[in-house]
Write a protein that holds these residues in place. Structure first.
Motif, PDB file in Angstrom:
ATOM      1  N   VAL A  84       0.740  -1.067  -0.025  1.00 23.87           N
ATOM      2  CA  VAL A  84      -0.083  -0.177  -0.234  1.00 23.87           C
ATOM      3  C   VAL A  84       0.833   1.242  -0.168  1.00 23.87           C
ATOM      4  CG1 VAL A  84      -1.962  -0.843   1.105  1.00 23.87           C
ATOM      5  CG2 VAL A  84      -0.204  -0.011   2.445  1.00 23.87           C
ATOM      6  N   GLY A  85       0.144   2.417  -0.629  1.00 22.96           N
ATOM      7  CA  GLY A  85       0.767   3.696  -0.469  1.00 22.96           C
ATOM      8  C   GLY A  85       0.171   4.506  -1.246  1.00 22.96           C
ATOM      9  N   GLU A  86       0.462   5.823  -1.603  1.00 24.77           N
ATOM     10  CA  GLU A  86      -0.097   6.750  -2.312  1.00 24.77           C
ATOM     11  C   GLU A  86       0.156   6.339  -3.606  1.00 24.77           C
ATOM     12  OE1 GLU A  86      -0.462  11.090  -0.032  1.00 24.77           O
ATOM     13  OE2 GLU A  86       1.159  10.156   0.375  1.00 24.77           O
ATOM     14  N   SER A  87      -0.459   7.334  -4.549  1.00 25.24           N
ATOM     15  CA  SER A  87       0.094   7.214  -6.070  1.00 25.24           C
ATOM     16  C   SER A  87       1.373   7.807  -6.046  1.00 25.24           C
ATOM     17  CB  SER A  87      -0.802   7.994  -6.622  1.00 25.24           C
ATOM     18  OG  SER A  87      -2.213   7.291  -6.793  1.00 25.24           O
ATOM     19  N   GLY A  88       2.306   7.337  -6.792  1.00 27.99           N
ATOM     20  CA  GLY A  88       3.483   7.691  -7.115  1.00 27.99           C
ATOM     21  C   GLY A  88       4.643   7.267  -6.189  1.00 27.99           C
ATOM     22  N   CYS A  89       4.092   6.335  -5.303  1.00 32.23           N
ATOM     23  CA  CYS A  89       5.049   5.791  -4.419  1.00 32.23           C
ATOM     24  C   CYS A  89       6.037   4.836  -4.685  1.00 32.23           C
ATOM     25  CB  CYS A  89       4.586   5.332  -2.949  1.00 32.23           C
ATOM     26  SG  CYS A  89       3.574   3.811  -3.206  1.00 32.23           S
ATOM     27  N   GLY A  90       5.610   4.099  -6.082  1.00 31.46           N
ATOM     28  CA  GLY A  90       6.444   3.149  -6.447  1.00 31.46           C
ATOM     29  C   GLY A  90       5.942   1.607  -6.324  1.00 31.46           C
ATOM     30  N   TYR A 116      -2.794  -2.329  10.695  1.00 33.43           N
ATOM     31  CA  TYR A 116      -4.238  -1.989  10.711  1.00 33.43           C
ATOM     32  C   TYR A 116      -4.779  -1.194  11.999  1.00 33.43           C
ATOM     33  CZ  TYR A 116      -8.909  -0.675   8.845  1.00 33.43           C
ATOM     34  OH  TYR A 116      -9.892   0.019   8.544  1.00 33.43           O
ATOM     35  N   LEU A 117      -4.203  -2.000  13.232  1.00 33.35           N
ATOM     36  CA  LEU A 117      -4.930  -1.490  14.397  1.00 33.35           C
ATOM     37  C   LEU A 117      -3.707  -0.360  15.093  1.00 33.35           C
ATOM     38  CD1 LEU A 117      -6.479  -4.581  15.649  1.00 33.35           C
ATOM     39  CD2 LEU A 117      -7.663  -2.462  14.526  1.00 33.35           C
ATOM     40  N   ARG A 118      -2.337  -1.045  15.065  1.00 37.05           N
ATOM     41  CA  ARG A 118      -1.406  -0.252  15.811  1.00 37.05           C
ATOM     42  C   ARG A 118      -0.213  -0.010  14.869  1.00 37.05           C
ATOM     43  NH1 ARG A 118      -3.226  -4.536  18.730  1.00 37.05           N
ATOM     44  NH2 ARG A 118      -1.630  -5.835  17.918  1.00 37.05           N
ATOM     45  N   PRO A 119      -0.493   0.854  13.889  1.00 31.91           N
ATOM     46  CA  PRO A 119       0.619   1.156  13.133  1.00 31.91           C
ATOM     47  C   PRO A 119       1.816   1.921  13.566  1.00 31.91           C
ATOM     48  CG  PRO A 119      -1.125   2.895  12.835  1.00 31.91           C
ATOM     49  CD  PRO A 119      -1.396   1.791  13.646  1.00 31.91           C
ATOM     50  N   SER A 120       3.061   1.736  13.398  1.00 31.85           N
ATOM     51  CA  SER A 120       4.174   2.234  13.894  1.00 31.85           C
ATOM     52  C   SER A 120       4.951   3.490  13.241  1.00 31.85           C
ATOM     53  CB  SER A 120       5.464   1.356  14.379  1.00 31.85           C
ATOM     54  OG  SER A 120       5.949   0.683  12.819  1.00 31.85           O
ATOM     55  N   SER A 121       4.407   3.532  12.015  1.00 34.90           N
ATOM     56  CA  SER A 121       5.071   4.601  11.159  1.00 34.90           C
ATOM     57  C   SER A 121       3.810   5.628  11.098  1.00 34.90           C
ATOM     58  CB  SER A 121       5.227   4.219   9.807  1.00 34.90           C
ATOM     59  OG  SER A 121       5.365   5.189   8.768  1.00 34.90           O
ATOM     60  N   PRO A 122       4.344   7.137  11.264  1.00 34.43           N
ATOM     61  CA  PRO A 122       3.317   8.072  11.078  1.00 34.43           C
ATOM     62  C   PRO A 122       2.621   8.167   9.420  1.00 34.43           C
ATOM     63  CG  PRO A 122       5.438   9.129  12.013  1.00 34.43           C
ATOM     64  CD  PRO A 122       5.563   7.323  11.646  1.00 34.43           C
ATOM     65  N   TYR A 123       3.399   7.773   8.667  1.00 37.10           N
ATOM     66  CA  TYR A 123       2.761   7.663   7.391  1.00 37.10           C
ATOM     67  C   TYR A 123       1.608   6.822   7.261  1.00 37.10           C
ATOM     68  CZ  TYR A 123       2.451   6.928   2.114  1.00 37.10           C
ATOM     69  OH  TYR A 123       1.964   6.718   1.198  1.00 37.10           O
ATOM     70  N   THR A 124       1.876   5.498   7.988  1.00 38.98           N
ATOM     71  CA  THR A 124       0.628   4.747   8.041  1.00 38.98           C
ATOM     72  C   THR A 124      -0.502   5.019   8.662  1.00 38.98           C
ATOM     73  OG1 THR A 124       2.338   2.792   8.150  1.00 38.98           O
ATOM     74  CG2 THR A 124       0.169   2.045   8.415  1.00 38.98           C
ATOM     75  N   ALA A 125      -0.267   5.787   9.719  1.00 40.92           N
ATOM     76  CA  ALA A 125      -1.283   6.406  10.522  1.00 40.92           C
ATOM     77  C   ALA A 125      -1.940   7.293   9.845  1.00 40.92           C
ATOM     78  CB  ALA A 125      -0.770   6.872  11.757  1.00 40.92           C
ATOM     79  N   GLN A 126      -1.291   8.036   8.837  1.00 40.31           N
ATOM     80  CA  GLN A 126      -1.977   9.042   8.045  1.00 40.31           C
ATOM     81  C   GLN A 126      -2.838   8.434   6.895  1.00 40.31           C
ATOM     82  OE1 GLN A 126       0.879  11.554   6.036  1.00 40.31           O
ATOM     83  NE2 GLN A 126      -0.480  12.349   4.597  1.00 40.31           N
ATOM     84  N   LEU A 127      -2.429   7.424   6.340  1.00 38.73           N
ATOM     85  CA  LEU A 127      -3.178   6.589   5.625  1.00 38.73           C
ATOM     86  C   LEU A 127      -4.393   6.204   6.029  1.00 38.73           C
ATOM     87  CD1 LEU A 127      -0.405   4.265   3.489  1.00 38.73           C
ATOM     88  CD2 LEU A 127      -1.785   6.562   2.630  1.00 38.73           C
ATOM     89  N   LEU A 128      -4.276   5.513   7.356  1.00 40.34           N
ATOM     90  CA  LEU A 128      -5.451   5.110   7.962  1.00 40.34           C
ATOM     91  C   LEU A 128      -6.451   6.074   8.255  1.00 40.34           C
ATOM     92  CD1 LEU A 128      -3.456   2.598  10.332  1.00 40.34           C
ATOM     93  CD2 LEU A 128      -5.357   1.890   8.778  1.00 40.34           C
TER      94      LEU A 128
END
Length: 564
Positions: free
Chosen positions: A347-353, A544-556
């Motif tokens: 998973v990731g935003e458009s353009g992340c590779g 999904y429930l306990r993301p460690s990365s701020p970026y993952t938390a932003q996506l959620l």
């Protein structure tokens, strides 16, 4: 007495063909008030877009025909106009001026041979009579309002040089620059990733509140509706099923179809439970709750694919001799393992590779450095003959099934083509039998083999592409955003199908998506990608429930929820 901004009364629209008339919209009535956002919700084919195109007289006539009803629009002066009776010149003066529309696909709505700035300026010159220099000044102001970076640079750029989210912002600026009374948004965020979608929804909402416009927002996603709408109208097969406030629709839905749309969302169901589809709710006697059948098998500890320090770069500048002088890095020293029998969500935003990584797995894109070990073989060092053998085992399901199918080939021929290239089922009879078997496996009739891609719906085309990918009996399936543009019920059908095929054929999957709720439902593990790097990887529920990365938390945080 103050009139509604738009009043649709007993509207019926039909399409005429050699086989007779087909009703697309059947005697519908609703209103849009000044200062409110009304969401028009339903699956593909429910009549939402036909209703919107009727308002602006954009339906192709013939074959379309408004057979009855009226479309009463309250003009800026306060008097009502029946848009059905309006002549072409008067409609041109309203369209893009008092009534504007943001279309679903900005790339096909924008002129590819005109710069973005000139396209928006053209609207102001046409409707407001401004000079080109005065129009440019206002366009730059609107580019700032819709939060486009470097408005002066983007004014002179062509649509292909912008991202999907940026193109959609240009479309919003074009629709808003004449300050319309009514804005129609036709699925404006369907194919955008969740963070860009969230920003676009916030932008439309803030501009609507600032200008006091009425907005008709067309979508199939009730999660999006919960974020933006005041009232909701639910459509099914050209008729209105239910109407009410957002709160009442979500908390006290009365119609089975509304309940079905809410229930189809993957986020509401644990892994292994078959997703319900509209048919489960709309057919009498069928249970509304999905059976808890274990569809997703457990992965084993044997590694199928190992990616070591993989990098992929694309040239961005060359000198006059053709030598590369600058690169952009799409995949940046990625390390990843894929176990036999597992579904790994990427998973990731458009353009992340994500897509670049998926295609590099098949050597459709050549890696710049690093290794991809598949079944103990480094596929980056394979010859063309060895590569052909590899591609029997590793297949790709593309994002857009329509553009990945040859419109001149019947789907039977399209499914048989890989078998011919791969040396499987040489004689015609064996090929035909295999095609029939594959079509039935993806819940399509064998008789469909003689039809062409344009004769199928989006969900059916996606099943055809899956059948074609399975024709060589692969062990690894790479699904690249394979459900991102499908409405929720069709999406549920395709996800159920992929899980069943995974169980029956012992498949391993790399499931690429920007939607974490879909990835959580499908995957054993999730890898989160940002700017070409893997920023987090782990068990799906943990991520999904306990993301460690701020970026993952932003996506959620950006995932639309049906709960307010």
């Amino acid at each position: 007495m103050q009139h509604p901004l738009l009043q649709i009364k007993n509207l019926s629209v039909e399409f005429h063909s050699e086989n007779g008339a087909v009703a697309a919209v059947n005697d519908i009535s609703f209103t849009v008030n000044k200062g409110e956002i009304l969401a028009l919700v339903g699956e593909s084919g429910s009549g939402k877009s036909v209703t919107a195109l009727s308002i602006l007289q954009l339906l192709p006539i013939p074959p379309a025909k408004i057979s009855s009803g009226s479309l009463l629009f309250t003009a800026p002066g306060g008097h009502q106009i029946d848009l059905v009776q309006l002549d072409a010149r008067s409609m041109q003066n309203l369209r893009g001026n008092a009534i504007s529309m943001i279309f679903q696909e900005p790339m096909t709505s924008l002129n590819p041979v005109m710069t973005c700035g000139k396209q928006v300026a053209e609207v102001l010159i046409r409707h407001k009579g401004l000079t080109p220099s005065a129009a440019k000044t206002i366009v730059l102001q609107w580019f700032e309002k819709v939060q486009l970076p470097n408005p002066q640079q983007l004014y002179n750029r062509y649509p292909h040089a912008l991202s999907g989210g940026q193109k959609q912002r240009v479309m919003i600026a074009m629709a808003m620059c004449c300050e319309p009374s009514l804005l129609i948004c036709d699925e404006p965020t369907t194919a955008l990733d969740v963070t860009v979608q969230q920003r676009i929804l916030q932008l439309i909402r803030s501009l609507q509140q600032e200008r006091g416009m009425g907005v008709l927002f067309i979508t199939h996603d009730l999660g999006v509706v919960s974020q933006i709408a005041d009232r909701v109208v639910i459509m099914y097969k050209g008729a209105i099923m239910e109407e009410g406030s957002v709160r009442s629709i979500f908390s006290e839905a009365r119609h089975p179809y509304t309940k079905a749309l809410i229930a189809c969302r993957p986020a509401l169901h644990p892994k292994g439970v078959r997703l319900p589809v509209v048919a489960d709710f709309m057919q009498p006697g069928k249970p509304p709750h999905p059976p808890a059948v274990p569809l997703a098998q457990e992965s084993c500890s044997d590694v199928l694919v190992t990616i070591k320090n993989l990098s992929v770069q694309f040239p961005t500048r060359r000198n006059w001799l053709g030598s590369v002088t600058a690169n952009t890095t799409a995949v940046d020293r990625v390390n990843l393992e894929l176990f036999k029998g597992e579904t790994l969500g990427l998973v990731g935003e458009s353009g992340c590779g994500k897509t670049t990584l998926g295609r590099t797995l098949l050597r459709l894109i050549e890696p710049t450095s690093g290794q991809i070990i598949y079944n103990d073989k480094d596929i980056t060092a394979l010859s063309k003959t060895e590569l052909k053998e590899l591609r029997k085992n590793v297949q790709l399901v593309f994002q857009d099934p329509y553009s990945s199918l040859n419109p001149r080939l019947t789907i039977g021929a399209a499914i048989a083509e890989p078998m011919q290239a791969g040396g499987i089922a040489h004689d015609k009879k064996a090929q035909k039998a295999k095609v029939s078997e594959l079509l039935e496996r993806v819940n399509l009739p064998a008789s469909a083999a003689n039809r062409y891609p344009h004769q199928f719906s989006g969900g059916q085309r996606q099943r055809i592409v899956i059948a074609r990918a399975l024709s060589l009996n692969p062990t690894l399936l790479v699904c690249d955003e394979s459900v991102s543009a499908l409405d929720v019920s069709v999406q549920a059908q395709v996800l159920n199908l992929l899980n069943e095929l995974k169980r029956d054929m012992n498949l391993t999957m790399l499931f690429i998506s920007h939607d974490l709720s879909v990835v959580r439902y499908m995957s054993h593990r999730i890898a989160v990608m940002q700017q070409g790097k893997i920023v987090e990887i782990g068990d799906a529920e943990t991520i999904y429930l306990r993301p460690s990365s701020p970026y993952t938390a932003q996506l959620l945080a950006a995932i639309p929820s049906v709960h307010r």
